[in-house]
Design an enzyme around this catalytic site. Structure first.
Site, PDB file in Angstrom:
ATOM      1  CB  CYS A 281      -0.977  -0.022   1.185  1.00  0.00           C
ATOM      2  SG  CYS A 281      -0.201  -0.038   2.811  1.00  0.00           S
TER       3      CYS A 281
ATOM      4  CG  ASN B  37       4.365  -1.830   5.199  1.00  0.00           C
ATOM      5  OD1 ASN B  37       5.467  -2.153   5.566  1.00  0.00           O
ATOM      6  ND2 ASN B  37       3.387  -2.706   5.132  1.00  0.00           N
TER       7      ASN B  37
ATOM      8  CB  CYS C 298      -3.752   1.567   7.110  1.00  0.00           C
ATOM      9  SG  CYS C 298      -3.547   3.033   8.130  1.00  0.00           S
ATOM     10  NE  ARG C 299      -4.542   1.401   1.831  1.00  0.00           N
ATOM     11  CZ  ARG C 299      -4.368   2.190   0.788  1.00  0.00           C
ATOM     12  NH1 ARG C 299      -5.256   2.146  -0.196  1.00  0.00           N
ATOM     13  NH2 ARG C 299      -3.351   3.012   0.719  1.00  0.00           N
ATOM     14  CB  SER C 300       0.268  -3.548   2.805  1.00  0.00           C
ATOM     15  OG  SER C 300       1.083  -2.600   3.440  1.00  0.00           O
TER      16      SER C 300
ATOM     17  CG  ASP D 172      -5.452   5.651   2.803  1.00  0.00           C
ATOM     18  OD1 ASP D 172      -5.465   5.151   3.943  1.00  0.00           O
ATOM     19  OD2 ASP D 172      -4.582   6.441   2.407  1.00  0.00           O
TER      20      ASP D 172
HETATM   21  P1  4NP Z   1      -1.799   2.711   4.159  1.00  0.00           P
HETATM   22  O1  4NP Z   1      -2.487   4.024   4.765  1.00  0.00           O
HETATM   23  O2  4NP Z   1      -1.240   3.106   2.802  1.00  0.00           O
HETATM   24  O3  4NP Z   1      -2.932   1.745   4.065  1.00  0.00           O
HETATM   25  O4  4NP Z   1      -0.722   2.308   5.136  1.00  0.00           O
HETATM   26  C1  4NP Z   1      -1.837   5.257   4.846  1.00  0.00           C
HETATM   27  C2  4NP Z   1      -1.036   5.531   5.908  1.00  0.00           C
HETATM   28  C3  4NP Z   1      -0.417   6.768   6.002  1.00  0.00           C
HETATM   29  C4  4NP Z   1      -0.604   7.714   5.017  1.00  0.00           C
HETATM   30  C5  4NP Z   1      -1.398   7.423   3.935  1.00  0.00           C
HETATM   31  C6  4NP Z   1      -2.012   6.188   3.846  1.00  0.00           C
HETATM   32  N1  4NP Z   1       0.018   8.987   5.126  1.00  0.00           N
HETATM   33  O5  4NP Z   1      -0.208   9.828   4.244  1.00  0.00           O
HETATM   34  O6  4NP Z   1       0.776   9.242   6.074  1.00  0.00           O
END
Ligand code: 4NP
Length: 145
Positions: free
Chosen positions: A3, A6, A8-10, A117
Site C-alpha cells: 500500500c 505500510n 494500515c492496509r498492507s 485508504d
Molecule cells: P496505508 O495508509 O497506505 O494503508 O498504510 C496510509 C497511511 C499513512 C498515510 C497514507 C495512507 N500517510 O499519508 O501518512
C-alpha cells in the site's frame, strides 16, 4: 502486499494471508511505496481489527517497497490503482510486471477496484477493509492450493 504507508492496509493483508497459508511453503510480506512510516508499527486501528479476528500483527515494522522485491516474490498485490502504478514503474522487465496485481481483482476480476485508504476515517473503515481483504485472501489461498 503493498500500500502507500505500510501501516494500515498492507500489514492487515499480510497478517490475514499469513493466517491462511502454510508457512512451510509460502512467504508473505508487506511494504509501502512511500517512505513516510519506515520502521513504524501498524496503525493501532489495524492492530485492533486484526486482534478482534484472532490475528496478531503487532510485531510488524513498516518498510518501503524496493526493486529487489521483484526478485524475492512471485506475486505482488497492490492495494490500490495508484500504488499499482508506482510498483509497476519500478519493474525492470516484463516478467517483473506480470507479478503485479490489484488485490481486489481477485474477487472482482478486471474491475480494477481499490481498497479504500482508511487512514483518515474512523474504525468503520478498518472493518470494511478487513472484510475485503479477508475475502480476497480466501481467493488467493484457493488459487494457490
Ligand atoms: P496505508 O495508509 O497506505 O494503508 O498504510 C496510509 C497511511 C499513512 C498515510 C497514507 C495512507 N500517510 O499519508 O501518512
Amino acid at each position: 502486499m503493498v500500500c502507500l504507508g505500510n501501516i494500515c492496509r498492507s500489514p492487515l493483508a499480510e497478517g490475514i494471508l499469513k493466517s491462511k497459508l502454510n508457512p512451510d511453503f509460502f512467504i508473505v510480506d508487506s511494504a509501502g511505496t512511500s517512505a513516510y512510516h519506515i520502521g513504524e508499527l501498524p496503525d493501532h486501528r489495524s492492530i485492533a481489527i486484526a486482534k478482534k479476528n484472532g490475528i496478531d500483527i503487532s510485531n510488524q515494522s513498516a518498510r518501503q517497497f524496493i526493486a529487489s522485491d521483484f526478485n524475492d516474490f512471485d506475486l505482488i498485490y497492490a492495494m490500490d490503482t495508484e500504488n499499482y502504478q508506482n510498483i509497476c514503474s519500478l519493474s525492470k522487465n516484463k516478467s517483473d510486471l506480470l507479478k503485479v496485481k490489484l488485490i481486489l481483482n481477485e474477487i472482482n476480476p478486471s474491475e480494477n477496484l481499490s481498497v479504500p485508504d482508511p487512514y483518515y476515517g474512523g474504525n468503520n473503515g478498518f472493518e470494511n477493509v478487513y472484510k475485503m481483504l479477508d475475502e480476497a485472501c480466501n481467493k488467493i489461498k484457493n488459487n494457490n492450493s
